[in-house]
Write a protein that holds these residues in place. Structure first.
Motif, PDB file in Angstrom:
ATOM      1  N   ALA A 181       0.685  12.891  -8.491  1.00 31.89           N
ATOM      2  CA  ALA A 181      -0.102  14.076  -8.120  1.00 31.89           C
ATOM      3  C   ALA A 181       0.766  15.333  -8.106  1.00 31.89           C
ATOM      4  CB  ALA A 181      -0.753  13.865  -6.753  1.00 31.89           C
ATOM      5  N   LYS A 182       1.946  15.244  -7.531  1.00 32.27           N
ATOM      6  CA  LYS A 182       2.828  16.412  -7.423  1.00 32.27           C
ATOM      7  C   LYS A 182       3.317  16.890  -8.786  1.00 32.27           C
ATOM      8  CE  LYS A 182       5.780  16.662  -3.960  1.00 32.27           C
ATOM      9  NZ  LYS A 182       6.855  16.293  -3.005  1.00 32.27           N
ATOM     10  N   ASN A 183       3.435  15.974  -9.746  1.00 32.39           N
ATOM     11  CA  ASN A 183       3.994  16.316 -11.060  1.00 32.39           C
ATOM     12  C   ASN A 183       2.958  16.356 -12.180  1.00 32.39           C
ATOM     13  OD1 ASN A 183       7.025  16.397 -10.524  1.00 32.39           O
ATOM     14  ND2 ASN A 183       6.412  14.466  -9.570  1.00 32.39           N
TER      15      ASN A 183
ATOM     16  N   ILE B 276       0.838  -1.199   0.000  1.00 32.68           N
ATOM     17  CA  ILE B 276       0.000   0.000   0.000  1.00 32.68           C
ATOM     18  C   ILE B 276       0.877   1.255   0.000  1.00 32.68           C
ATOM     19  CG2 ILE B 276      -1.789   1.278   1.230  1.00 32.68           C
ATOM     20  CD1 ILE B 276      -2.684  -1.378  -0.183  1.00 32.68           C
ATOM     21  N   ASN B 277       1.954   1.247   0.757  1.00 31.02           N
ATOM     22  CA  ASN B 277       2.871   2.399   0.764  1.00 31.02           C
ATOM     23  C   ASN B 277       3.525   2.604  -0.592  1.00 31.02           C
ATOM     24  OD1 ASN B 277       2.290   3.019   3.394  1.00 31.02           O
ATOM     25  ND2 ASN B 277       4.135   2.085   4.232  1.00 31.02           N
TER      26      ASN B 277
ATOM     27  N   SER C  61       3.109   6.050  -2.644  1.00 34.77           N
ATOM     28  CA  SER C  61       4.253   6.872  -3.063  1.00 34.77           C
ATOM     29  C   SER C  61       4.188   7.169  -4.551  1.00 34.77           C
ATOM     30  CB  SER C  61       5.579   6.217  -2.685  1.00 34.77           C
ATOM     31  OG  SER C  61       5.849   5.086  -3.482  1.00 34.77           O
ATOM     32  N   LEU C  62       3.742   6.205  -5.347  1.00 31.89           N
ATOM     33  CA  LEU C  62       3.587   6.438  -6.785  1.00 31.89           C
ATOM     34  C   LEU C  62       2.454   7.417  -7.061  1.00 31.89           C
ATOM     35  CD1 LEU C  62       4.096   2.776  -7.998  1.00 31.89           C
ATOM     36  CD2 LEU C  62       5.659   4.697  -8.373  1.00 31.89           C
TER      37      LEU C  62
ATOM     38  N   PHE D 285      -8.326   4.887  -1.752  1.00 31.32           N
ATOM     39  CA  PHE D 285      -9.298   5.934  -2.075  1.00 31.32           C
ATOM     40  C   PHE D 285      -9.169   7.117  -1.116  1.00 31.32           C
ATOM     41  CE2 PHE D 285     -12.596   2.857  -4.104  1.00 31.32           C
ATOM     42  CZ  PHE D 285     -11.880   2.867  -5.284  1.00 31.32           C
ATOM     43  N   ASP D 286      -8.992   6.833   0.160  1.00 34.87           N
ATOM     44  CA  ASP D 286      -8.814   7.909   1.141  1.00 34.87           C
ATOM     45  C   ASP D 286      -7.565   8.726   0.820  1.00 34.87           C
ATOM     46  OD1 ASP D 286     -11.118   7.180   2.500  1.00 34.87           O
ATOM     47  OD2 ASP D 286     -10.045   6.091   4.088  1.00 34.87           O
ATOM     48  N   TYR D 287      -6.520   8.049   0.394  1.00 35.06           N
ATOM     49  CA  TYR D 287      -5.290   8.761   0.047  1.00 35.06           C
ATOM     50  C   TYR D 287      -5.499   9.601  -1.207  1.00 35.06           C
ATOM     51  CZ  TYR D 287      -0.321   9.736  -0.209  1.00 35.06           C
ATOM     52  OH  TYR D 287       0.884  10.378  -0.224  1.00 35.06           O
ATOM     53  N   TYR D 288      -6.276   9.081  -2.155  1.00 32.70           N
ATOM     54  CA  TYR D 288      -6.609   9.874  -3.334  1.00 32.70           C
ATOM     55  C   TYR D 288      -7.313  11.169  -2.918  1.00 32.70           C
ATOM     56  CZ  TYR D 288      -9.404  11.891  -6.921  1.00 32.70           C
ATOM     57  OH  TYR D 288     -10.004  12.820  -7.722  1.00 32.70           O
ATOM     58  N   ILE D 289      -8.256  11.078  -1.998  1.00 33.22           N
ATOM     59  CA  ILE D 289      -8.976  12.280  -1.536  1.00 33.22           C
ATOM     60  C   ILE D 289      -7.989  13.289  -0.968  1.00 33.22           C
ATOM     61  CG2 ILE D 289     -10.625  13.138   0.186  1.00 33.22           C
ATOM     62  CD1 ILE D 289     -12.165  10.457  -0.272  1.00 33.22           C
ATOM     63  N   TYR D 290      -7.024  12.811  -0.196  1.00 34.07           N
ATOM     64  CA  TYR D 290      -5.989  13.694   0.348  1.00 34.07           C
ATOM     65  C   TYR D 290      -5.198  14.346  -0.791  1.00 34.07           C
ATOM     66  CZ  TYR D 290      -1.316  14.816   2.066  1.00 34.07           C
ATOM     67  OH  TYR D 290      -0.118  15.440   2.315  1.00 34.07           O
ATOM     68  N   LEU D 291      -4.780  13.554  -1.774  1.00 33.09           N
ATOM     69  CA  LEU D 291      -3.994  14.098  -2.897  1.00 33.09           C
ATOM     70  C   LEU D 291      -4.822  15.047  -3.756  1.00 33.09           C
ATOM     71  CD1 LEU D 291      -2.052  10.872  -3.962  1.00 33.09           C
ATOM     72  CD2 LEU D 291      -1.165  12.845  -2.685  1.00 33.09           C
ATOM     73  N   ASN D 292      -6.090  14.779  -3.858  1.00 29.20           N
ATOM     74  CA  ASN D 292      -6.984  15.661  -4.595  1.00 29.20           C
ATOM     75  C   ASN D 292      -7.037  17.029  -3.925  1.00 29.20           C
ATOM     76  OD1 ASN D 292     -10.133  16.629  -4.504  1.00 29.20           O
ATOM     77  ND2 ASN D 292      -9.465  16.056  -6.564  1.00 29.20           N
TER      78      ASN D 292
END
Length: 136
Positions: A84-86, A73-74, A78-79, A114-121
């Motif tokens: 998201a950053k780039n 998951i990590n 990280s990917l 999905f929760d991490y996607y929300i954070y990156l969004n």
């Protein structure tokens, strides 16, 4: 639009890799540890048909590897963050039928992603898209 193989040397020869079991073993480990560099696409789907290469496969939960799930998951997170950053494309893929065994654990992993996607969004403006949305 179709999902092509990841832009990674390990996947250049498709389903039956050159190097046989050794390459398959490295592919497997690469899902848990960053052994190779994963190449992201930058929304340049101009050819027809349009190839949207996979970034990484969400391997199904394995009871035998339960102590290493966090690494998998990590690795995905990280990917996702790098994409998201780039402003790169990130294409996570999986086979829904693989979720049938260990359904609870597989859905828990997917929910964490999905929760991490929300954070990156919220932090970087990462956008979720359907394959159909990639047609320009």
């Amino acid at each position: 639009v179709y999902r092509g193989n990841p832009q990674n040397i390990l996947y250049k020869s498709g389903h039956k890799p050159l190097g046989g079991y050794l390459t398959r073993a490295i592919r497997f480990l690469d899902h848990y540890l960053p052994l190779t560099s994963i190449h992201h696409n930058k929304n340049n789907l101009s050819k027809t048909p349009k190839n949207c290469p996979a970034t990484i496969f969400l391997r199904p939960y394995s009871q035998k590897l339960k102590n290493f799930e966090f690494l998998k998951i990590n690795r995905i997170k990280s990917l996702m963050k790098r994409a998201a950053k780039n402003n790169f494309d990130f294409h996570l893929w999986f086979h829904p039928h693989n979720f049938g065994t260990n359904l609870k654990e597989n859905l828990k992993n997917l929910e964490e992603i999905f929760d991490y996607y929300i954070y990156l969004n919220k932090k970087y403006g990462m956008q979720s898209k359907r394959m159909k949305d990639l047609i320009k």
